[in-house]
Design a protein around this motif. Sequence first.
Motif, short mmCIF file in Angstrom:
data_model
loop_
_atom_site.label_atom_id
_atom_site.label_comp_id
_atom_site.label_asym_id
_atom_site.label_seq_id
_atom_site.Cartn_x
_atom_site.Cartn_y
_atom_site.Cartn_z
N VAL A 83 0.88 -1.17 0.00
CA VAL A 83 0.00 0.00 0.00
C VAL A 83 0.91 1.22 0.00
CG1 VAL A 83 -1.83 1.26 1.20
CG2 VAL A 83 -1.74 -1.25 1.34
N ARG A 84 0.76 2.06 -1.03
CA ARG A 84 1.65 3.22 -1.20
C ARG A 84 0.87 4.51 -1.19
NH1 ARG A 84 6.65 1.46 -3.96
NH2 ARG A 84 6.61 -0.80 -3.86
N ASN A 85 1.35 5.45 -0.40
CA ASN A 85 0.76 6.79 -0.36
C ASN A 85 1.46 7.60 -1.46
OD1 ASN A 85 -0.10 9.37 0.12
ND2 ASN A 85 0.33 9.33 2.32
N THR A 86 0.70 8.07 -2.42
CA THR A 86 1.29 8.73 -3.59
C THR A 86 1.40 10.25 -3.45
OG1 THR A 86 -0.86 8.93 -4.67
CG2 THR A 86 0.41 6.93 -5.11
N THR A 87 1.00 10.80 -2.32
CA THR A 87 1.06 12.26 -2.17
C THR A 87 2.40 12.69 -1.59
OG1 THR A 87 0.11 12.28 0.05
CG2 THR A 87 -1.43 12.41 -1.79
N LEU A 88 2.77 13.91 -1.93
CA LEU A 88 4.05 14.47 -1.44
C LEU A 88 3.95 15.09 -0.05
CD1 LEU A 88 5.25 16.15 -4.75
CD2 LEU A 88 6.15 14.06 -3.70
N ASP A 89 2.72 15.41 0.39
CA ASP A 89 2.64 16.16 1.66
C ASP A 89 1.44 15.82 2.54
OD1 ASP A 89 0.72 17.22 0.02
OD2 ASP A 89 1.43 19.28 0.14
N LYS A 90 0.71 14.74 2.26
CA LYS A 90 -0.48 14.41 3.06
C LYS A 90 -0.44 12.94 3.47
CE LYS A 90 -3.07 17.70 0.35
NZ LYS A 90 -3.96 17.86 -0.79
N SER A 91 -0.92 12.67 4.67
CA SER A 91 -0.97 11.29 5.17
C SER A 91 -2.18 10.56 4.59
CB SER A 91 -1.07 11.28 6.70
OG SER A 91 0.14 11.69 7.27
N LEU A 92 -2.04 9.25 4.47
CA LEU A 92 -3.11 8.35 4.08
C LEU A 92 -3.44 7.53 5.33
CD1 LEU A 92 -4.78 6.90 1.78
CD2 LEU A 92 -2.88 5.30 1.67
N TYR A 93 -4.70 7.35 5.61
CA TYR A 93 -5.12 6.60 6.80
C TYR A 93 -5.74 5.28 6.35
CZ TYR A 93 -4.15 10.89 9.20
OH TYR A 93 -3.50 11.99 9.69
N ILE A 94 -5.24 4.19 6.91
CA ILE A 94 -5.73 2.85 6.58
C ILE A 94 -6.50 2.35 7.79
CG2 ILE A 94 -5.08 0.51 5.92
CD1 ILE A 94 -2.39 1.78 4.91
N VAL A 154 -1.78 3.68 -4.20
CA VAL A 154 -1.53 2.61 -5.16
C VAL A 154 -1.45 1.35 -4.31
CG1 VAL A 154 0.12 1.59 -6.76
CG2 VAL A 154 -0.36 4.04 -6.86
N ILE A 155 -2.32 0.39 -4.61
CA ILE A 155 -2.35 -0.86 -3.84
C ILE A 155 -2.13 -2.01 -4.81
CG2 ILE A 155 -3.70 -2.33 -2.31
CD1 ILE A 155 -5.26 0.17 -1.47
N GLU A 156 -1.11 -2.81 -4.51
CA GLU A 156 -0.75 -3.94 -5.37
C GLU A 156 -0.41 -5.15 -4.51
OE1 GLU A 156 1.56 -1.92 -9.07
OE2 GLU A 156 2.61 -1.89 -7.14
N ALA A 157 -0.43 -6.29 -5.14
CA ALA A 157 0.07 -7.52 -4.52
C ALA A 157 1.02 -8.18 -5.50
CB ALA A 157 -1.07 -8.45 -4.17
N ILE A 158 2.11 -8.67 -4.99
CA ILE A 158 3.10 -9.36 -5.80
C ILE A 158 3.18 -10.78 -5.29
CG2 ILE A 158 5.51 -9.44 -6.53
CD1 ILE A 158 4.19 -6.25 -5.09
N MET A 159 2.96 -11.76 -6.16
CA MET A 159 3.04 -13.16 -5.80
C MET A 159 4.28 -13.77 -6.44
SD MET A 159 -0.18 -12.27 -5.14
CE MET A 159 -0.69 -11.80 -6.75
N ILE A 160 4.95 -14.63 -5.67
CA ILE A 160 6.18 -15.27 -6.15
C ILE A 160 6.10 -16.75 -5.82
CG2 ILE A 160 8.69 -15.39 -5.89
CD1 ILE A 160 8.60 -12.45 -5.05
N GLY A 161 6.51 -17.58 -6.77
CA GLY A 161 6.52 -19.02 -6.54
C GLY A 161 7.58 -19.68 -7.37
N ASP A 162 7.76 -20.97 -7.13
CA ASP A 162 8.70 -21.73 -7.94
C ASP A 162 8.17 -23.14 -8.14
OD1 ASP A 162 9.56 -23.42 -5.72
OD2 ASP A 162 10.71 -21.70 -5.05
N ALA A 169 6.76 -14.80 -11.08
CA ALA A 169 6.17 -13.74 -10.26
C ALA A 169 5.12 -13.03 -11.09
CB ALA A 169 7.24 -12.75 -9.82
N PHE A 170 4.10 -12.54 -10.43
CA PHE A 170 3.08 -11.74 -11.10
C PHE A 170 2.45 -10.80 -10.09
CE2 PHE A 170 1.22 -15.73 -9.83
CZ PHE A 170 -0.03 -15.41 -9.30
N THR A 171 1.76 -9.79 -10.60
CA THR A 171 1.16 -8.79 -9.72
C THR A 171 -0.34 -8.71 -9.96
OG1 THR A 171 1.44 -6.98 -11.30
CG2 THR A 171 3.25 -7.37 -9.75
N THR A 172 -1.03 -8.18 -8.97
CA THR A 172 -2.44 -7.82 -9.10
C THR A 172 -2.58 -6.41 -8.54
OG1 THR A 172 -3.04 -8.74 -6.93
CG2 THR A 172 -3.24 -10.20 -8.83
#
Length: 179
Positions: A83-94, A154-162, A169-172
């Motif tokens: 979970v990424r806060n994309t602003t330069l000067d404001k907080s994001l609350y989860i 920006v919210i993403e998930a990265i999955m990794i396996g073998d 690896a892939f993302t959602t």
Amino acid sequence: MNKQGITATIISAVLLVGCNQVSQDPNVMLSEEQQDPIAELEITSAVDRSQFGYSQTFYVPIYSDIYINRENRKVLLSATLSVRNTTLDKSLYINKIDYYDTDGTFVKPYVDSPIELPAMGTLNYIVEKEEDKGGSGANFIIEVEGVDETVKPVIEAIMIGDFSNKAFAFTTEGTPVDH
């Protein structure tokens, strides 16, 4: 061994087992200060939400396992929720990070108290490969708030396996949903 010695031994064993579980959590081990990244960001004082103009709920698909072939029905995956806060000067609350399994059954909450993610901050949380409760259709529901519409994450998930001698690896991406 006397009664006090037995009690001290039991307490020591419980403390060592408890410490060992925490020390094996990759979210703790991989953090700079060896602390749970979510717990470190939890807000301990009240937040004035009357000034908040942005609120959104996100659905984030997570794959705990995927089908490979007939001989090996599934391969377990590790996942990183970001979970990424994309602003330069404001907080994001989860306010919520809840984990659900393939059947839509609630598995567990990841947030006990609201989190303040500072400007340009990122929260990463690892779901270990051995954590297979979610299944192939696992997902997170994440609720966020901010002072205005510019505080969009920006919210993403990265999955990794073998599998065998191959790694993948892939993302959602998190998708806004009505709540």
